[in-house]
Write a protein that holds these residues in place. Structure first.
Motif, PDB file in Angstrom:
ATOM      1  N   MET A 227       0.834  -1.202   0.000  1.00  0.00           N
ATOM      2  CA  MET A 227       0.000   0.000   0.000  1.00  0.00           C
ATOM      3  C   MET A 227       0.864   1.245   0.000  1.00  0.00           C
ATOM      4  O   MET A 227       1.920   1.298   0.618  1.00  0.00           O
ATOM      5  CB  MET A 227      -0.980   0.005   1.175  1.00  0.00           C
ATOM      6  CG  MET A 227      -0.394   0.270   2.529  1.00  0.00           C
ATOM      7  SD  MET A 227      -1.724   0.422   3.755  1.00  0.00           S
ATOM      8  CE  MET A 227      -1.228   1.892   4.602  1.00  0.00           C
ATOM      9  N   ASP A 228       0.414   2.246  -0.745  1.00  0.00           N
ATOM     10  CA  ASP A 228       1.041   3.555  -0.659  1.00  0.00           C
ATOM     11  C   ASP A 228       0.070   4.450   0.124  1.00  0.00           C
ATOM     12  O   ASP A 228      -0.793   3.935   0.838  1.00  0.00           O
ATOM     13  CB  ASP A 228       1.399   4.101  -2.059  1.00  0.00           C
ATOM     14  CG  ASP A 228       0.189   4.231  -2.976  1.00  0.00           C
ATOM     15  OD1 ASP A 228      -0.953   4.239  -2.475  1.00  0.00           O
ATOM     16  OD2 ASP A 228       0.390   4.344  -4.195  1.00  0.00           O
ATOM     17  N   SER A 229       0.159   5.751  -0.014  1.00  0.00           N
ATOM     18  CA  SER A 229      -0.696   6.618   0.805  1.00  0.00           C
ATOM     19  C   SER A 229      -2.184   6.475   0.459  1.00  0.00           C
ATOM     20  O   SER A 229      -3.041   6.970   1.196  1.00  0.00           O
ATOM     21  CB  SER A 229      -0.254   8.075   0.687  1.00  0.00           C
ATOM     22  OG  SER A 229      -0.442   8.546  -0.634  1.00  0.00           O
ATOM     23  N   SER A 230      -2.493   5.774  -0.642  1.00  0.00           N
ATOM     24  CA  SER A 230      -3.906   5.510  -0.962  1.00  0.00           C
ATOM     25  C   SER A 230      -4.556   4.630   0.109  1.00  0.00           C
ATOM     26  O   SER A 230      -5.766   4.698   0.320  1.00  0.00           O
ATOM     27  CB  SER A 230      -4.028   4.815  -2.318  1.00  0.00           C
ATOM     28  OG  SER A 230      -3.375   5.548  -3.314  1.00  0.00           O
TER      29      SER A 230
ATOM     30  N   THR B 155       7.001   1.977  -3.060  1.00  0.00           N
ATOM     31  CA  THR B 155       6.045   2.927  -2.483  1.00  0.00           C
ATOM     32  C   THR B 155       6.301   4.341  -3.006  1.00  0.00           C
ATOM     33  O   THR B 155       5.375   5.037  -3.419  1.00  0.00           O
ATOM     34  CB  THR B 155       6.116   2.904  -0.949  1.00  0.00           C
ATOM     35  OG1 THR B 155       6.081   1.540  -0.511  1.00  0.00           O
ATOM     36  CG2 THR B 155       4.948   3.639  -0.321  1.00  0.00           C
TER      37      THR B 155
ATOM     38  N   GLU C 193       3.864   6.702  -5.438  1.00  0.00           N
ATOM     39  CA  GLU C 193       3.392   8.043  -5.070  1.00  0.00           C
ATOM     40  C   GLU C 193       3.663   9.048  -6.197  1.00  0.00           C
ATOM     41  O   GLU C 193       2.789   9.842  -6.554  1.00  0.00           O
ATOM     42  CB  GLU C 193       4.088   8.533  -3.789  1.00  0.00           C
ATOM     43  CG  GLU C 193       3.861   7.694  -2.546  1.00  0.00           C
ATOM     44  CD  GLU C 193       2.440   7.747  -1.999  1.00  0.00           C
ATOM     45  OE1 GLU C 193       1.624   8.540  -2.509  1.00  0.00           O
ATOM     46  OE2 GLU C 193       2.140   6.971  -1.073  1.00  0.00           O
TER      47      GLU C 193
ATOM     48  N   ARG D  33      -7.912  11.436  -0.979  1.00  0.00           N
ATOM     49  CA  ARG D  33      -6.456  11.485  -1.060  1.00  0.00           C
ATOM     50  C   ARG D  33      -5.927  12.015   0.269  1.00  0.00           C
ATOM     51  O   ARG D  33      -6.459  12.989   0.804  1.00  0.00           O
ATOM     52  CB  ARG D  33      -5.969  12.376  -2.207  1.00  0.00           C
ATOM     53  CG  ARG D  33      -6.524  12.029  -3.592  1.00  0.00           C
ATOM     54  CD  ARG D  33      -5.973  10.732  -4.174  1.00  0.00           C
ATOM     55  NE  ARG D  33      -4.552  10.569  -4.004  1.00  0.00           N
ATOM     56  CZ  ARG D  33      -3.964   9.361  -3.943  1.00  0.00           C
ATOM     57  NH1 ARG D  33      -4.672   8.260  -4.032  1.00  0.00           N
ATOM     58  NH2 ARG D  33      -2.671   9.272  -3.794  1.00  0.00           N
TER      59      ARG D  33
ATOM     60  N   VAL E 195       5.635  10.689   2.068  1.00  0.00           N
ATOM     61  CA  VAL E 195       6.038   9.286   1.948  1.00  0.00           C
ATOM     62  C   VAL E 195       7.335   9.175   1.148  1.00  0.00           C
ATOM     63  O   VAL E 195       8.275   8.489   1.546  1.00  0.00           O
ATOM     64  CB  VAL E 195       4.906   8.440   1.297  1.00  0.00           C
ATOM     65  CG1 VAL E 195       5.410   7.063   0.894  1.00  0.00           C
ATOM     66  CG2 VAL E 195       3.725   8.309   2.245  1.00  0.00           C
TER      67      VAL E 195
END
Lengths: 103, 147
Positions: free
Chosen positions: A52-55, B44, B48, B106, B113
């Motif tokens: 997972m990323d920031s989503s 990651t 992004e 969002r 990140v």
């Protein structure tokens, strides 16, 4: 995605990768169940999330807002250790109704 | 220092390519024998940056995203993600954690990140011309960890 509902708790077992692309389908499915079952608690189980990323945080924040509108609470459980960093970075645990358990 | 290996990737700004692009970059970086964690960090951060190009750079329109990954002798990896989208008016504001122009779904954490998972993040942008994000990370790898 498996979603169960009992004793006022709606549990969504999120599977696979959460990114901006996949989050659309995941949230549509969860939101449909929230509106149908009107749970007291939404539990997002992340134990089978492989990326997972920031989503993944956006998914929690969006559901938090929806659950708050129903005066419900949200829990996020079993966040895999290598993804817990994104959760910690977001400070989302401070929202109070969110409990993160690292597996 | 010169790059010892480079790869270039050109993709359309379709969200289905988010997963492809991060896996492709991770696969290229694999030759450095990174740890699972290092690979996860790179995936990651790339995810992004590519998502930013799709969601913000090209918004409703479609365009190309250009990704260049280079490996250097000392184990440093540099990844450039460039779009020819709308550009960022205020980079400082865009990089602030929790700042987002896209509303409830969002988190506004994209750059936070990237900065947390990579050693270096450089952003350059021109309104109407596009945005380039340069990510750098030194890979110590599994081999180095044994010593």
């Amino acid at each position: 995605m498996k979603i169960t509902f009992s004793d006022g708790i709606l549990t969504a077992f999120v599977q696979g990768e959460i990114d901006h692309h996949s989050a659309v389908g995941i949230r549509t499915e969860i939101d449909r169940r929230i509106q149908k079952d009107k749970p007291d608690i939404l539990r997002l189980d992340y134990s089978n999330v492989t990326f997972m990323d920031s989503s993944g945080i956006g998914l929690i924040m969006g559901r938090y807002k929806l659950m708050s509108a129903y005066s419900g609470q949200i829990e996020v459980v079993n966040v895999p250790l290598n993804m817990a960093r994104v959760v910690r970075l977001s400070g989302i645990e401070k929202l109070g109704k969110i409990t993160v358990k690292e597996s | 220092m010169n790059a010892i290996n480079t790869m270039k990737l050109e993709i359309e700004s379709r969200s289905v390519n988010e997963s492809f692009s991060r896996v492709a970059v991770a696969s290229f970086v694999s030759q450095l024998d990174p740890t699972i964690e290092e690979l996860g960090d790179i995936k990651t951060a790339v995810s992004e940056a590519v998502t930013n190009s799709i969601v913000h750079g090209y918004k409703e329109s479609k365009g190309k995203i250009y990704i260049t990954a280079s490996i250097f002798e000392d184990g440093k990896v540099q990844i450039k993600i460039r779009d020819k989208g709308c550009g960022i008016e205020n980079i400082t504001q865009a990089m602030e954690p929790l700042f987002t122009t896209s509303g409830g779904e969002r988190a506004g954490l994209g750059f936070a990140v990237m900065e947390s998972f990579m050693d270096k993040v450089k952003v350059s942008s021109k309104v109407g011309k596009g945005t380039t994000v340069v990510l750098e990370k030194k890979i110590n790898g599994r081999f180095a960890k044994r010593w």
